[in-house]
Enzyme design. Structure first.
Site, PDB file in Angstrom:
ATOM      1  N   GLU A   1       0.814  -1.222   0.000  1.00  0.00           N
ATOM      2  CA  GLU A   1       0.000   0.000   0.000  1.00  0.00           C
ATOM      3  C   GLU A   1       0.846   1.271   0.000  1.00  0.00           C
ATOM      4  OE1 GLU A   1      -2.827   0.242   3.213  1.00  0.00           O
ATOM      5  OE2 GLU A   1      -3.945   1.844   2.229  1.00  0.00           O
TER       6      GLU A   1
ATOM      7  N   LYS B   1      -7.365  -0.540  11.659  1.00  0.00           N
ATOM      8  CA  LYS B   1      -6.724  -0.948  10.392  1.00  0.00           C
ATOM      9  C   LYS B   1      -5.539  -0.027  10.117  1.00  0.00           C
ATOM     10  CE  LYS B   1      -6.121  -1.075   5.694  1.00  0.00           C
ATOM     11  NZ  LYS B   1      -5.344  -0.135   4.860  1.00  0.00           N
TER      12      LYS B   1
ATOM     13  N   ASP C   1       4.024 -14.269  11.956  1.00  0.00           N
ATOM     14  CA  ASP C   1       2.665 -14.696  11.616  1.00  0.00           C
ATOM     15  C   ASP C   1       1.707 -13.511  11.792  1.00  0.00           C
ATOM     16  OD1 ASP C   1       0.096 -15.747  11.616  1.00  0.00           O
ATOM     17  OD2 ASP C   1       0.658 -17.564  12.699  1.00  0.00           O
TER      18      ASP C   1
ATOM     19  N   HIS D   1      -2.238  10.623   0.241  1.00  0.00           N
ATOM     20  CA  HIS D   1      -2.309   9.209  -0.141  1.00  0.00           C
ATOM     21  C   HIS D   1      -2.380   9.078  -1.663  1.00  0.00           C
ATOM     22  CE1 HIS D   1      -3.214   4.983   0.178  1.00  0.00           C
ATOM     23  NE2 HIS D   1      -4.334   5.139  -0.510  1.00  0.00           N
TER      24      HIS D   1
HETATM   25  C1  LIG Z   1       1.745  10.981   2.687  1.00  0.00           C
HETATM   26  C2  LIG Z   1       2.172  12.121   3.593  1.00  0.00           C
HETATM   27  C3  LIG Z   1       3.338  11.678   4.474  1.00  0.00           C
HETATM   28  C4  LIG Z   1       2.619  13.300   2.724  1.00  0.00           C
HETATM   29  O1  LIG Z   1       2.739  14.433   3.540  1.00  0.00           O
HETATM   30  P1  LIG Z   1       3.437  15.764   3.020  1.00  0.00           P
HETATM   31  O2  LIG Z   1       3.116  16.829   3.977  1.00  0.00           O
HETATM   32  O3  LIG Z   1       3.093  15.970   1.587  1.00  0.00           O
HETATM   33  O4  LIG Z   1       4.933  15.336   3.135  1.00  0.00           O
HETATM   34  P2  LIG Z   1       6.280  16.161   2.879  1.00  0.00           P
HETATM   35  O5  LIG Z   1       6.613  16.058   1.425  1.00  0.00           O
HETATM   36  O6  LIG Z   1       6.209  17.503   3.512  1.00  0.00           O
HETATM   37  O7  LIG Z   1       7.336  15.275   3.700  1.00  0.00           O
HETATM   38  C5  LIG Z   1       7.287  15.168   5.117  1.00  0.00           C
HETATM   39  C6  LIG Z   1       7.964  13.875   5.534  1.00  0.00           C
HETATM   40  O8  LIG Z   1       7.143  12.759   5.165  1.00  0.00           O
HETATM   41  C7  LIG Z   1       7.957  11.689   4.682  1.00  0.00           C
HETATM   42  N1  LIG Z   1       7.646  11.483   3.259  1.00  0.00           N
HETATM   43  C8  LIG Z   1       6.772  12.206   2.516  1.00  0.00           C
HETATM   44  N2  LIG Z   1       6.706  11.714   1.253  1.00  0.00           N
HETATM   45  C9  LIG Z   1       7.563  10.690   1.196  1.00  0.00           C
HETATM   46  C10 LIG Z   1       7.935   9.781   0.174  1.00  0.00           C
HETATM   47  N3  LIG Z   1       7.420   9.858  -1.050  1.00  0.00           N
HETATM   48  N4  LIG Z   1       8.837   8.825   0.451  1.00  0.00           N
HETATM   49  C11 LIG Z   1       9.366   8.729   1.693  1.00  0.00           C
HETATM   50  N5  LIG Z   1       9.059   9.569   2.707  1.00  0.00           N
HETATM   51  C12 LIG Z   1       8.164  10.532   2.471  1.00  0.00           C
HETATM   52  C13 LIG Z   1       9.403  12.117   4.886  1.00  0.00           C
HETATM   53  O9  LIG Z   1       9.834  11.691   6.146  1.00  0.00           O
HETATM   54  C14 LIG Z   1       9.274  13.626   4.837  1.00  0.00           C
HETATM   55  O10 LIG Z   1      10.304  14.266   5.566  1.00  0.00           O
HETATM   56  P3  LIG Z   1      11.778  14.404   4.922  1.00  0.00           P
HETATM   57  O11 LIG Z   1      12.456  13.121   5.227  1.00  0.00           O
HETATM   58  O12 LIG Z   1      11.602  14.623   3.452  1.00  0.00           O
HETATM   59  O13 LIG Z   1      12.367  15.557   5.646  1.00  0.00           O
HETATM   60  C15 LIG Z   1       0.995  12.613   4.516  1.00  0.00           C
HETATM   61  O14 LIG Z   1      -0.028  13.120   3.683  1.00  0.00           O
HETATM   62  C16 LIG Z   1       0.438  11.523   5.402  1.00  0.00           C
HETATM   63  O15 LIG Z   1       1.007  11.176   6.405  1.00  0.00           O
HETATM   64  N6  LIG Z   1      -0.752  10.992   5.046  1.00  0.00           N
HETATM   65  C17 LIG Z   1      -1.356   9.863   5.710  1.00  0.00           C
HETATM   66  C18 LIG Z   1      -1.163   8.653   4.848  1.00  0.00           C
HETATM   67  C19 LIG Z   1      -1.708   7.385   5.451  1.00  0.00           C
HETATM   68  O16 LIG Z   1      -2.151   7.313   6.562  1.00  0.00           O
HETATM   69  N7  LIG Z   1      -1.650   6.319   4.651  1.00  0.00           N
HETATM   70  C20 LIG Z   1      -2.131   5.029   5.016  1.00  0.00           C
HETATM   71  C21 LIG Z   1      -3.049   4.534   3.947  1.00  0.00           C
HETATM   72  S1  LIG Z   1      -4.710   5.114   4.191  1.00  0.00           S
HETATM   73  C22 LIG Z   1      -5.404   3.832   5.152  1.00  0.00           C
HETATM   74  O17 LIG Z   1      -5.387   2.725   4.733  1.00  0.00           O
HETATM   75  C23 LIG Z   1      -5.752   3.994   6.605  1.00  0.00           C
HETATM   76  C24 LIG Z   1      -6.875   4.880   7.077  1.00  0.00           C
HETATM   77  C25 LIG Z   1      -6.585   6.283   6.671  1.00  0.00           C
HETATM   78  O18 LIG Z   1      -8.128   4.524   6.585  1.00  0.00           O
HETATM   79  C26 LIG Z   1      -6.832   4.718   8.593  1.00  0.00           C
HETATM   80  C27 LIG Z   1      -7.834   5.557   9.327  1.00  0.00           C
HETATM   81  O19 LIG Z   1      -8.913   5.858   8.777  1.00  0.00           O
HETATM   82  O20 LIG Z   1      -7.542   5.874  10.526  1.00  0.00           O
HETATM   83  N1  LIG Z   2      -3.078 -20.084  16.108  1.00  0.00           N
HETATM   84  C1  LIG Z   2      -1.821 -19.797  15.751  1.00  0.00           C
HETATM   85  O1  LIG Z   2      -1.415 -18.644  15.811  1.00  0.00           O
HETATM   86  C2  LIG Z   2      -0.920 -20.899  15.304  1.00  0.00           C
HETATM   87  C3  LIG Z   2       0.314 -20.565  14.771  1.00  0.00           C
HETATM   88  N2  LIG Z   2       1.204 -21.564  14.400  1.00  0.00           N
HETATM   89  C4  LIG Z   2       2.519 -21.283  13.821  1.00  0.00           C
HETATM   90  O2  LIG Z   2       3.523 -21.597  14.808  1.00  0.00           O
HETATM   91  C5  LIG Z   2       4.754 -21.003  14.448  1.00  0.00           C
HETATM   92  C6  LIG Z   2       5.422 -20.401  15.668  1.00  0.00           C
HETATM   93  O3  LIG Z   2       5.582 -21.394  16.648  1.00  0.00           O
HETATM   94  P1  LIG Z   2       6.883 -21.381  17.583  1.00  0.00           P
HETATM   95  O4  LIG Z   2       6.564 -22.197  18.779  1.00  0.00           O
HETATM   96  O5  LIG Z   2       7.298 -19.975  17.816  1.00  0.00           O
HETATM   97  O6  LIG Z   2       7.944 -22.034  16.612  1.00  0.00           O
HETATM   98  P2  LIG Z   2       8.986 -23.227  16.752  1.00  0.00           P
HETATM   99  O7  LIG Z   2       8.426 -24.407  17.430  1.00  0.00           O
HETATM  100  O8  LIG Z   2       9.533 -23.416  15.379  1.00  0.00           O
HETATM  101  O9  LIG Z   2      10.104 -22.549  17.644  1.00  0.00           O
HETATM  102  C7  LIG Z   2      10.046 -22.557  19.017  1.00  0.00           C
HETATM  103  C8  LIG Z   2      11.136 -23.458  19.556  1.00  0.00           C
HETATM  104  O10 LIG Z   2      12.412 -22.899  19.246  1.00  0.00           O
HETATM  105  C9  LIG Z   2      13.357 -23.291  20.231  1.00  0.00           C
HETATM  106  N3  LIG Z   2      14.148 -22.095  20.605  1.00  0.00           N
HETATM  107  C10 LIG Z   2      15.437 -21.857  20.251  1.00  0.00           C
HETATM  108  N4  LIG Z   2      15.859 -20.672  20.737  1.00  0.00           N
HETATM  109  C11 LIG Z   2      14.819 -20.132  21.413  1.00  0.00           C
HETATM  110  C12 LIG Z   2      14.634 -18.910  22.137  1.00  0.00           C
HETATM  111  N5  LIG Z   2      15.620 -18.011  22.282  1.00  0.00           N
HETATM  112  N6  LIG Z   2      13.426 -18.668  22.676  1.00  0.00           N
HETATM  113  C13 LIG Z   2      12.408 -19.534  22.559  1.00  0.00           C
HETATM  114  N7  LIG Z   2      12.517 -20.716  21.893  1.00  0.00           N
HETATM  115  C14 LIG Z   2      13.718 -21.026  21.328  1.00  0.00           C
HETATM  116  C15 LIG Z   2      12.566 -23.858  21.405  1.00  0.00           C
HETATM  117  O11 LIG Z   2      12.837 -25.207  21.693  1.00  0.00           O
HETATM  118  P3  LIG Z   2      13.120 -26.527  20.788  1.00  0.00           P
HETATM  119  O12 LIG Z   2      14.282 -26.229  19.898  1.00  0.00           O
HETATM  120  O13 LIG Z   2      13.381 -27.545  21.808  1.00  0.00           O
HETATM  121  O14 LIG Z   2      11.833 -26.800  20.008  1.00  0.00           O
HETATM  122  C16 LIG Z   2      11.107 -23.581  21.059  1.00  0.00           C
HETATM  123  O15 LIG Z   2      10.206 -24.549  21.469  1.00  0.00           O
HETATM  124  C17 LIG Z   2       4.434 -19.953  13.422  1.00  0.00           C
HETATM  125  O16 LIG Z   2       4.841 -20.428  12.156  1.00  0.00           O
HETATM  126  C18 LIG Z   2       2.908 -19.873  13.460  1.00  0.00           C
HETATM  127  O17 LIG Z   2       2.403 -19.480  12.198  1.00  0.00           O
HETATM  128  C19 LIG Z   2       0.915 -22.892  14.585  1.00  0.00           C
HETATM  129  C20 LIG Z   2      -0.301 -23.261  15.104  1.00  0.00           C
HETATM  130  C21 LIG Z   2      -1.324 -22.306  15.452  1.00  0.00           C
END
Ligand SMILES: CC(C)(COP(=O)([O-])OP(=O)([O-])OC[C@H]1O[C@@H](n2cnc3c(N)ncnc32)[C@H](O)[C@@H]1OP(=O)([O-])[O-])[C@@H](O)C(=O)NCCC(=O)NCCSC(=O)C[C@@](C)(O)CC(=O)[O-]
Ligand SMILES: NC(=O)C1=CN([C@@H]2O[C@H](COP(=O)(O)OP(=O)(O)OC[C@H]3O[C@@H](n4cnc5c(N)ncnc54)[C@H](OP(=O)(O)O)[C@@H]3O)[C@@H](O)[C@H]2O)C=CC1
Length: 428
Positions: free
Chosen positions: A83, A267, A283, A381
């Site tokens: 997006e 969202k 995940d 946007h």
């Molecule tokens: C889009 C902006 C940022 C423009 O805003 P602007 O004022 O035109 O931006 P600007 O050109 O003055 O730039 C300001 C800063 O924005 C960044 N920036 C600006 N443009 C760029 C670019 N091209 N590439 C990378 N970074 C960018 C960058 O950090 C920049 O600073 P700088 O680094 O230049 O000093 C602003 O209008 C904004 O924040 N809008 C909101 C957009 C948004 O929320 N999008 C999500 C999708 S919509 C949605 O799905 C969710 C929603 C909206 O329904 C959720 C809800 O309802 O709550």
């Molecule tokens: N409802 C849901 O959300 C569900 C999600 N999943 C899926 O399960 C997966 C994640 O499961 P997860 O249990 O995390 O994965 P894994 O079982 O692959 O990894 C966990 C294992 O890694 C080992 N391990 C090694 N280092 C570490 C550490 N620093 N900390 C913790 N554990 C460590 C542990 O022991 P050991 O090596 O002895 O195993 C541990 O049991 C994802 O792919 C997810 O999509 C699955 C079912 C349902």
């Protein structure tokens, strides 16, 4: 390593120039950058091992959000998303937080719940006490299934027993294993434990176990982020910062009281979180499920964030929500780009990763609310979405910038308009 995440001209570079700059900044290896430079970072052989019936791979844009400072540490945030304007909005809001020090974050221990459903219990209250009386034995049995986790300081910590006396299928007990999963997302870990303790639970309750599975309502594994912005940093060409703050708080209140608005508001938060979850091979369905279930915790579906003014009139935003992310397990280890994302972030624990995710979600929410409460979402946007429209209309090379500029200038960003302009330019 300490870096400066302010990259003012980053947006104006080509992808290859951006990658060169990031390589120098973060000291990435040539192997790391090769993963991003060449298409096909996920070899088919690995993809085929990840899921079933694979016939190929599917690529998405990989970007870095700039300007983030979290708990005093500068960082670039990898975001994988389709997006437009998500990365720009996150970077922009992170920039606005910098004068007050960026984001402050914290989190609870990585505790997940596994549920064991017990039916056909004639005396549910007595059965519940039986499970609680034998808690130590249940915990020991669960922990015998994951020695490594125990040595890492994790493991099953506690149990809870929830009683549903009047379910449509008769009395039902649901036992929860509370497990510290350390740096795993933990689903497989806790599912193994739940299956292991089921026979003992049947013996202790006299009932029959059906489901043994984690709960995605990970309400014991919370990550929190906070930001603060002074009004003068929220001034726009048309609005005073103090007015923007009132608008953001009105927008938040709308989401807090109206579930139709809350769904869109949340969202917008997930617009920031999901791309990081994807970029790190985690995940996203689990994170989404936990987020929306948690948004209902007060008896109705509401906002995950809060927005208020402090005593000095500064805008203060907070986000607290379940964040079941891992650094091991799932695709986090198998997908080469997931590992690279973790190196770019420089995170050492799953908790740290979860805190970064909520900071990005909070920034993203503010980006949307600030735009919605002032000029509206379409200008910023659509200006960025215009590139998508131009690409799908067939613009290539120089045509692309020309077409985007024409559509944005006339505030007319539509597919039919793009095609008409393109035909005109090509003299067709
Ligand atoms: C889009 C902006 C940022 C423009 O805003 P602007 O004022 O035109 O931006 P600007 O050109 O003055 O730039 C300001 C800063 O924005 C960044 N920036 C600006 N443009 C760029 C670019 N091209 N590439 C990378 N970074 C960018 C960058 O950090 C920049 O600073 P700088 O680094 O230049 O000093 C602003 O209008 C904004 O924040 N809008 C909101 C957009 C948004 O929320 N999008 C999500 C999708 S919509 C949605 O799905 C969710 C929603 C909206 O329904 C959720 C809800 O309802 O709550
Ligand atoms: N409802 C849901 O959300 C569900 C999600 N999943 C899926 O399960 C997966 C994640 O499961 P997860 O249990 O995390 O994965 P894994 O079982 O692959 O990894 C966990 C294992 O890694 C080992 N391990 C090694 N280092 C570490 C550490 N620093 N900390 C913790 N554990 C460590 C542990 O022991 P050991 O090596 O002895 O195993 C541990 O049991 C994802 O792919 C997810 O999509 C699955 C079912 C349902």
């Amino acid at each position: 390593m300490s870096i400066d995440s302010r990259l003012p001209d980053f947006r104006n570079l080509s992808p290859s120039q951006r990658l060169d700059q990031v390589q120098r900044l973060l000291g990435l290896s040539a192997e790391d950058t090769a993963l991003l430079r060449d298409a096909g970072a996920l070899p088919l052989e690995i993809a085929d091992g990840m899921i079933e019936n694979v016939i190929g791979t599917f690529e998405l844009p990989y970007a870095l959000a700039s300007n983030f400072r979290i708990n005093g540490r500068e960082m670039l945030i990898p975001l994988v998303v389709e997006e437009p304007s998500v990365v720009a909005a996150a970077s922009f809001m992170a920039k606005l937080t910098r004068p007050a020090g960026g984001f402050q974050t914290s989190s609870s221990a990585p505790l997940m719940r596994a549920q064991v459903q017990i039916i056909a219990v004639s005396d549910p209250c007595n059965a519940r006490l039986s499970l609680l009386r034998n808690k130590d034995e249940i915990i020991a049995l669960a922990n015998s299934k994951d020695q490594l986790l125990n040595t890492l300081g994790g493991g099953c910590r506690d149990i809870e027993v929830h009683t549903f006396i009047d379910s449509p299928r008769g009395p039902m007990l649901v036992a929860h294993l509370i497990v510290d999963v350390r740096d795993a997302m933990g689903a497989n870990t806790v599912n193994t434990m739940a299956e292991a303790v089921a026979p003992l639970m049947e013996q202790l309750t006299g009932g029959k176990v059906r489901l043994r599975i984690l709960s995605n309502l990970a309400d014991l594994r919370l990550a929190r982020a906070q930001l603060r912005i002074a009004p003068e940093h929220l001034d726009t060409a048309e609005y005073q910062g103090a007015e923007v703050i009132e608008g953001v708080i009105d927008a938040y209140t709308f989401a807090a009281i109206d579930p139709y608005r809350a769904a869109t508001h949340n969202k917008g938060i997930m617009n920031g979180i999901d791309p990081l979850v994807v970029a790190t091979g985690n995940d996203w369905r689990a994170v989404e499920a936990g987020a929306h279930a948690y948004a209902c915790r007060n008896g109705h579906y509401g906002s995950l964030t809060t927005w208020e003014k402090d005593s000095q009139g500064h805008l203060v935003g907070t986000l607290e929500m379940p964040m079941p992310l891992g650094l091991v397990g799932g695709a986090t280890k198998t997908h080469p780009l997931a590992q690279l994302s973790l190196r770019i972030l420089g995170v050492k624990s799953a908790q740290e990763l979860g805190e970064i995710a909520v900071a990005v979600g909070l920034a993203q929410n503010l980006g949307a609310l600030r735009a919605l409460a002032t000029e509206g979402i379409q200008r910023g946007h659509m200006a960025l979405h215009a590139r998508n429209i131009a690409l799908s209309a067939g613009a290539r090379g120089d045509e692309l910038d020309w077409l985007v500029k024409r559509m944005v200038e006339t505030r007319d960003v539509r597919a039919d308009r793009a095609q008409a302009l393109l035909r005109e330019k090509r003299g067709q």
